[in-house]
Scaffold this active site. Sequence first.
Site, PDB file in Angstrom:
ATOM      1  N   LYS A  11       6.360  -4.527  12.324  1.00 29.66           N
ATOM      2  CA  LYS A  11       5.203  -3.717  13.021  1.00 29.66           C
ATOM      3  C   LYS A  11       4.463  -4.664  13.996  1.00 29.66           C
ATOM      4  CE  LYS A  11       4.181  -2.217   8.074  1.00 29.66           C
ATOM      5  NZ  LYS A  11       3.199  -2.144   7.010  1.00 29.66           N
ATOM      6  N   HIS A 119       7.869  -3.560   7.597  1.00 30.29           N
ATOM      7  CA  HIS A 119       8.054  -2.432   6.684  1.00 30.29           C
ATOM      8  C   HIS A 119       9.722  -2.410   6.203  1.00 30.29           C
ATOM      9  CE1 HIS A 119       8.774   1.765   5.029  1.00 30.29           C
ATOM     10  NE2 HIS A 119       9.792   1.772   5.859  1.00 30.29           N
ATOM     11  N   GLU A 130      14.639   7.546   6.531  1.00 31.12           N
ATOM     12  CA  GLU A 130      13.778   6.730   7.726  1.00 31.12           C
ATOM     13  C   GLU A 130      14.981   6.394   8.508  1.00 31.12           C
ATOM     14  OE1 GLU A 130      12.197   3.710   5.353  1.00 31.12           O
ATOM     15  OE2 GLU A 130      10.548   5.077   4.567  1.00 31.12           O
TER      16      GLU A 130
HETATM   17  P1  DAT Z   1       4.934  -0.768   1.711  1.00 29.61           P
HETATM   18  O1  DAT Z   1       4.677  -1.129   3.101  1.00 29.61           O
HETATM   19  O2  DAT Z   1       4.905  -2.089   0.968  1.00 29.61           O
HETATM   20  O3  DAT Z   1       6.123   0.127   1.340  1.00 29.61           O
HETATM   21  P2  DAT Z   1       3.087   1.484   1.008  1.00 29.61           P
HETATM   22  O4  DAT Z   1       4.431   2.432   1.449  1.00 29.61           O
HETATM   23  O5  DAT Z   1       2.523   1.707  -0.209  1.00 29.61           O
HETATM   24  O6  DAT Z   1       3.617  -0.044   1.268  1.00 29.61           O
HETATM   25  O7  DAT Z   1       1.982   1.613   2.374  1.00 29.61           O
HETATM   26  C1  DAT Z   1       2.424   1.450   3.460  1.00 29.61           C
HETATM   27  C2  DAT Z   1       1.476   0.534   4.313  1.00 29.61           C
HETATM   28  O8  DAT Z   1       0.228   1.196   4.517  1.00 29.61           O
HETATM   29  C3  DAT Z   1       1.419  -0.698   4.009  1.00 29.61           C
HETATM   30  O9  DAT Z   1       2.528  -1.583   4.220  1.00 29.61           O
HETATM   31  C4  DAT Z   1       0.047  -1.162   4.505  1.00 29.61           C
HETATM   32  C5  DAT Z   1      -0.568   0.084   4.549  1.00 29.61           C
HETATM   33  N1  DAT Z   1      -1.370   0.071   3.349  1.00 29.61           N
HETATM   34  C6  DAT Z   1      -1.077   0.313   2.101  1.00 29.61           C
HETATM   35  N2  DAT Z   1      -1.987   0.138   1.096  1.00 29.61           N
HETATM   36  C7  DAT Z   1      -3.170   0.068   2.138  1.00 29.61           C
HETATM   37  C8  DAT Z   1      -4.624  -0.135   1.676  1.00 29.61           C
HETATM   38  N3  DAT Z   1      -5.027  -0.325   0.625  1.00 29.61           N
HETATM   39  N4  DAT Z   1      -5.376  -0.679   2.941  1.00 29.61           N
HETATM   40  C9  DAT Z   1      -4.999  -0.570   4.240  1.00 29.61           C
HETATM   41  N5  DAT Z   1      -3.611  -0.279   4.291  1.00 29.61           N
HETATM   42  C10 DAT Z   1      -2.784   0.044   3.195  1.00 29.61           C
HETATM   43 MG    MG Z   2       6.156   1.968   1.626  1.00 23.05          MG
END
Ligand code: DAT
Ligand code: MG
Length: 154
Positions: A11, A119, A130
Amino acid sequence: TASERTFIAVKPDGVQRGLVGKIVSRFEERGYKLVAIKAVVPSRALAEEHYADLRARPFFRGLVEYMTNGKAPVVAMVWEGKDVVRQGRAMIGATNPLESSPGSIRGQYCVSVGRNIIHGSDSFESATKEIQLWFGKPGEVIDWEPANWVWTMA
Ligand code: DAT
Ligand code: MG
């Protein structure tokens, strides 16, 4: 499954912090094969589609803004090898750095969930979606055989 592909992206915060090489090295050294890589500032449409399952979450707007604002590109990659979807997630570590194990990429390099540097696709189905989304043009993903592949994959 055996040999499969996953989508991994450094990222913008990871690029700004100079972590691209270290992250590429970890996948190379583990035994995975790099079959696509590019630096890109994603369009809003691309970022929104990439994170479509999070559209209703309160952090969604901020997440899309941070991915697309161009303060640094995203370094998008496709990695191939044995169990790379699940293994990639394990190497990356938990979403919230408070829960990512210290040996994982997030556990070693970040402290904030909103700036967690990398990611990785969370399932074979997500990986397929993706890879198509980020590398959908013909020829963007390259089939090749590392000379030492048999030693990794046997
Ligand atoms: P991952 O990246 O581990 O697959 P995810 O798909 O649940 O996690 O979320 C995507 C992204 O969104 C994550 O890398 C960071 C952001 N994110 C997730 N939960 C968050 C939160 N509670 N506050 C801020 N950003 C968040
Ligand atoms: Mg995710």
